[in-house]
Scaffold this active site. Structure first.
Site, short mmCIF file in Angstrom:
data_model
loop_
_atom_site.label_atom_id
_atom_site.label_comp_id
_atom_site.label_asym_id
_atom_site.label_seq_id
_atom_site.Cartn_x
_atom_site.Cartn_y
_atom_site.Cartn_z
N SER A 124 18.84 67.29 49.70
CA SER A 124 18.93 68.58 48.91
C SER A 124 17.57 69.40 48.78
O SER A 124 16.97 69.79 49.83
CB SER A 124 19.68 68.38 47.43
OG SER A 124 19.80 69.52 46.84
N HIS A 159 24.29 70.67 50.72
CA HIS A 159 25.72 70.86 50.46
C HIS A 159 26.79 71.99 50.74
O HIS A 159 27.22 72.53 49.89
CB HIS A 159 25.48 70.98 48.69
CG HIS A 159 24.38 70.00 48.26
ND1 HIS A 159 24.55 68.86 48.23
CD2 HIS A 159 23.20 70.39 47.62
CE1 HIS A 159 23.49 68.17 47.71
NE2 HIS A 159 22.65 69.03 47.13
#
Length: 231
Positions: A124, A159
């Protein structure tokens, strides 16, 4: 000395505590069988619970886990960082991570560590930060482009399958040229760069993928790439 960056769309101990395939893969890339791995939880505000989850998970693996808190830093940061075999960056607020690293000079220290052969990894925010640009949710209520450190060329979006706003946002910003062409990764997928070149894509989930996104004649072209499943 080869340089290595392993950028995860999501996954690892913080998202898959019972599935440490990506974490084991990262450890296996080290030059030693018992590597020193340092967790950087900056993007989470050095959250105690995140640090505890890292230590709990990595103590089950063959390595020497530690962490670096910028709220309680060691006496001298650079020797500490350069002594590691792997730097593992957690998720959270990318904008805060970039600001704090620059303020402490940690971005320059990590660059020197990378050139020295220390493996840089993360998910991330800990994936986005290594590229020229990334797609972040650091700003409330939206996915936005952000300029990062540029160790790797192009842009990055994590993601990709885990948050439904990610794909349309990446296409939008590519089309209006707010971000450069780049790579997206589903949760559970890691992009492994060696000497700045994408050499391998691996996954801890069977149906997860990576994606190469390019702009041609004003249209976004997305190529799906199937990773090597580590299970």
């Amino acid at each position: 000395m080869d340089t290595q960056i392993i950028a995860m769309g999501g996954g690892g101990f913080s998202m898959e505590p019972d599935n440490l395939l990506l974490d084991r893969y990262i450890l296996n890339q080290a030059r030693t069988g018992n590597p020193k791995v340092c967790f950087l939880p900056t993007a989470s505000g050095d959250a105690d619970g995140y640090i505890e989850r890292f230590l709990r998970s990595f103590k089950t693996l063959k390595c020497q886990p530690t962490y670096l808190s910028l709220y309680k830093p060691p006496h001298s940061i650079e020797p500490f960082v350069l002594d590691q075999d792997i730097i593992y960056v957690g998720g959270g607020n990318t904008k805060n991570l970039l600001a704090l690293w620059k303020e402490w000079g940690l971005d320059a220290i990590l660059y020197r560590a990378w050139k020295k052969g220390v493996i840089l990894a993360g998910l991330s925010a800990g994936s986005i930060c290594w590229f020229e640009q990334g797609l972040t949710d650091s700003y409330p209520g939206k996915i936005s482009p952000i300029t990062c450190f540029g160790f790797l060329n192009g842009s990055n979006c994590p993601h990709y399958d885990g948050e439904e706003a990610r794909r349309p946002a990446y296409h939008h910003y590519l089309k209006d040229r707010s971000v450069k062409e780049g790579m997206a990764a589903d949760d559970g997928v890691a992009l492994h760069y060696i000497n700045g070149k994408l050499e391998r894509i691996v996954s801890s989930r069977r149906n997860a993928s990576a994606y190469s996104l390019k702009l041609k004649d004003g249209l976004v072209h997305e190529e799906r790439i199937n990773p090597l499943f580590l299970g």
